[in-house]
Design a protein around this motif. Sequence first.
Motif, mmCIF file in Angstrom:
data_model
loop_
_atom_site.group_PDB
_atom_site.id
_atom_site.type_symbol
_atom_site.label_atom_id
_atom_site.label_comp_id
_atom_site.label_asym_id
_atom_site.label_seq_id
_atom_site.Cartn_x
_atom_site.Cartn_y
_atom_site.Cartn_z
ATOM 1 N N ASN A 140 0.853 -1.195 0.000
ATOM 2 C CA ASN A 140 0.000 0.000 0.000
ATOM 3 C C ASN A 140 0.889 1.245 0.000
ATOM 4 O OD1 ASN A 140 0.704 -1.070 2.635
ATOM 5 N ND2 ASN A 140 -0.470 0.593 3.540
ATOM 6 N N HIS A 141 0.617 2.153 -0.933
ATOM 7 C CA HIS A 141 1.392 3.393 -1.015
ATOM 8 C C HIS A 141 1.104 4.277 0.197
ATOM 9 C CE1 HIS A 141 2.230 2.395 -5.220
ATOM 10 N NE2 HIS A 141 0.954 2.087 -5.317
ATOM 11 N N LEU A 142 2.102 5.029 0.596
ATOM 12 C CA LEU A 142 1.919 5.972 1.704
ATOM 13 C C LEU A 142 2.184 7.383 1.185
ATOM 14 C CD1 LEU A 142 3.849 3.984 4.480
ATOM 15 C CD2 LEU A 142 1.391 3.967 3.968
ATOM 16 N N GLN A 149 4.100 -1.448 -6.212
ATOM 17 C CA GLN A 149 2.889 -1.845 -6.926
ATOM 18 C C GLN A 149 2.321 -0.675 -7.724
ATOM 19 O OE1 GLN A 149 2.105 -4.969 -6.926
ATOM 20 N NE2 GLN A 149 3.239 -5.747 -5.160
ATOM 21 N N ASP A 150 1.493 -1.019 -8.716
ATOM 22 C CA ASP A 150 0.802 0.011 -9.499
ATOM 23 C C ASP A 150 -0.242 0.697 -8.613
ATOM 24 O OD1 ASP A 150 2.194 -0.651 -11.753
ATOM 25 O OD2 ASP A 150 0.668 -2.042 -12.493
ATOM 26 N N GLY A 151 -0.861 1.704 -9.184
ATOM 27 C CA GLY A 151 -2.053 2.269 -8.559
ATOM 28 C C GLY A 151 -1.805 3.408 -7.590
ATOM 29 N N ALA A 152 -0.613 4.015 -7.654
ATOM 30 C CA ALA A 152 -0.379 5.175 -6.789
ATOM 31 C C ALA A 152 -1.254 6.322 -7.275
ATOM 32 C CB ALA A 152 1.092 5.562 -6.836
ATOM 33 N N GLY A 153 -2.065 6.835 -6.424
ATOM 34 C CA GLY A 153 -2.961 7.933 -6.801
ATOM 35 C C GLY A 153 -2.279 9.278 -6.596
ATOM 36 N N GLY A 184 9.037 1.045 -4.189
ATOM 37 C CA GLY A 184 9.093 1.382 -5.603
ATOM 38 C C GLY A 184 10.538 1.657 -6.006
ATOM 39 N N GLU A 185 10.772 1.665 -7.326
ATOM 40 C CA GLU A 185 12.156 1.788 -7.789
ATOM 41 C C GLU A 185 12.778 3.120 -7.353
ATOM 42 O OE1 GLU A 185 12.381 0.658 -11.876
ATOM 43 O OE2 GLU A 185 14.564 0.836 -11.947
ATOM 44 N N ARG A 186 12.049 4.190 -7.538
ATOM 45 C CA ARG A 186 12.578 5.494 -7.145
ATOM 46 C C ARG A 186 12.739 5.571 -5.615
ATOM 47 N NH1 ARG A 186 11.973 11.014 -8.757
ATOM 48 N NH2 ARG A 186 13.172 12.164 -7.194
ATOM 49 N N HIS A 212 8.374 -9.599 -11.996
ATOM 50 C CA HIS A 212 7.381 -9.305 -10.960
ATOM 51 C C HIS A 212 7.807 -8.006 -10.276
ATOM 52 C CE1 HIS A 212 4.978 -9.654 -7.311
ATOM 53 N NE2 HIS A 212 4.337 -10.678 -7.839
ATOM 54 N N PRO A 213 6.827 -7.131 -9.949
ATOM 55 C CA PRO A 213 7.219 -5.843 -9.350
ATOM 56 C C PRO A 213 7.962 -5.977 -8.023
ATOM 57 C CG PRO A 213 4.809 -6.135 -9.315
ATOM 58 C CD PRO A 213 5.371 -7.214 -10.186
ATOM 59 N N ARG A 214 7.817 -7.111 -7.352
ATOM 60 C CA ARG A 214 8.495 -7.303 -6.067
ATOM 61 C C ARG A 214 9.970 -7.709 -6.213
ATOM 62 N NH1 ARG A 214 9.555 -7.588 -2.546
ATOM 63 N NH2 ARG A 214 8.846 -9.024 -0.959
ATOM 64 N N ASN A 215 10.376 -7.993 -7.441
ATOM 65 C CA ASN A 215 11.771 -8.401 -7.661
ATOM 66 C C ASN A 215 12.648 -7.200 -8.000
ATOM 67 O OD1 ASN A 215 11.211 -11.063 -7.125
ATOM 68 N ND2 ASN A 215 10.811 -11.585 -9.276
#
Length: 377
Positions: A140-142, A149-153, A184-186, A212-215
């Motif tokens: 979950n983005h903070l 993961q995708d879906g950062a608003g 996330g990468e950044r 996979h985004p977790r890798n």
Amino acid sequence: MPTSAPWPVFDTHSDALQRDLDLGQDLGTRTQGHLDLVRGAEGGLGALVFVCWCDPAFIEEGGAARRTWDLLGAGHRLLARHPERVAWAGDGATLSAAREAGRIAATFGIEGGHSLEGSLERLEAFFHAGVRVLTLVWNNHLDWIRSCQDGAGPGIPEGLSPFGREVVTRMNQLGMVVDLSHAGERSFYDALETSSAPVLASHSGCFALHDHPRNLKDAQLRALADQGGVVGMVFCTPFLDADARAEEVRLRTSAEYQGLTGANSTELFLRQAQWMQAHATPLPMERVLDHLCHAVEVAGVDAVGIGSDYDGIERTPAGLEDASCYPQLAAGMLRRGFAEDEVARVFFTNSQRVFEAATRPAAGVPLSPLSAEAAGS
Ligand SMILES: [Zn+2]
């Protein structure tokens, strides 16, 4: 003695505490699930991070911090019940002392910065209650860090916000290990740049083998190594293998899986895990070794460790079904041509080095009793 197996392992990530807290399974005894201190000792477990993972659902249900304190309380009680098996480690010296006394050295981690509820004071309180590892973000983005993961608003920074950098700096000052799995990468690069101590990516695989985004991408693995950090190789099948991931997605839509129930989310997860282990095509342990070998090739043998994610994953690769199985992985490394001292580094001393460097000797105070907040008042 609990740690007499030939290859001591420092497992940088296990979610087992949830079974202790929610299902009353005493992890100092042989239990269901993947990891307890009995099977760990059989498998050579020498040190581990007992993670407090707080389901983001608890953010709504009365506080992520509250849930984290509850898990931490279960961890404290576990250590108090089984002093002959396990001892808390807050820095390099206490970790070594636990090992020399023949005990598993256990430290506490928090998975997901939402448990801080935006407060550096709370970070400090967790530290004083024995937490030495913080996975900055979960899926979950903070508002101070973006996850992988995708879906950062809107309102979610690209990487670390100024407050996020303050969290990392405060962790460095206190003597806590920064864990970048799930970042996330950044965010990953921002945290690497900010941290004055080596960091962990406690439970991840290699993006080059499965996107996979977790890798972690090869450049991330190299950056981690350059900074003295370690990536703990994860046993999570959907991270390791595209076909396994696709099959599990398919199996989760089955009526049988959908019909599984549990008295609470932890019991449901345990039943889902048992079902998935029984129904999915076994994934050979060789796939973990593929990721491990790739990480060593790219980042060097001193930048790789073990981070099973036992009890946080639905199923395990074949041959690594529970915490008594680590020796199979060591044997696999030897078959792949690793020297014995390289196995020892990947299994233990690399993660020990990061733990020693990031924690502070001055902070190696005995585990303090839980505060009033922690005790559930
Ligand atoms: Zn995780």
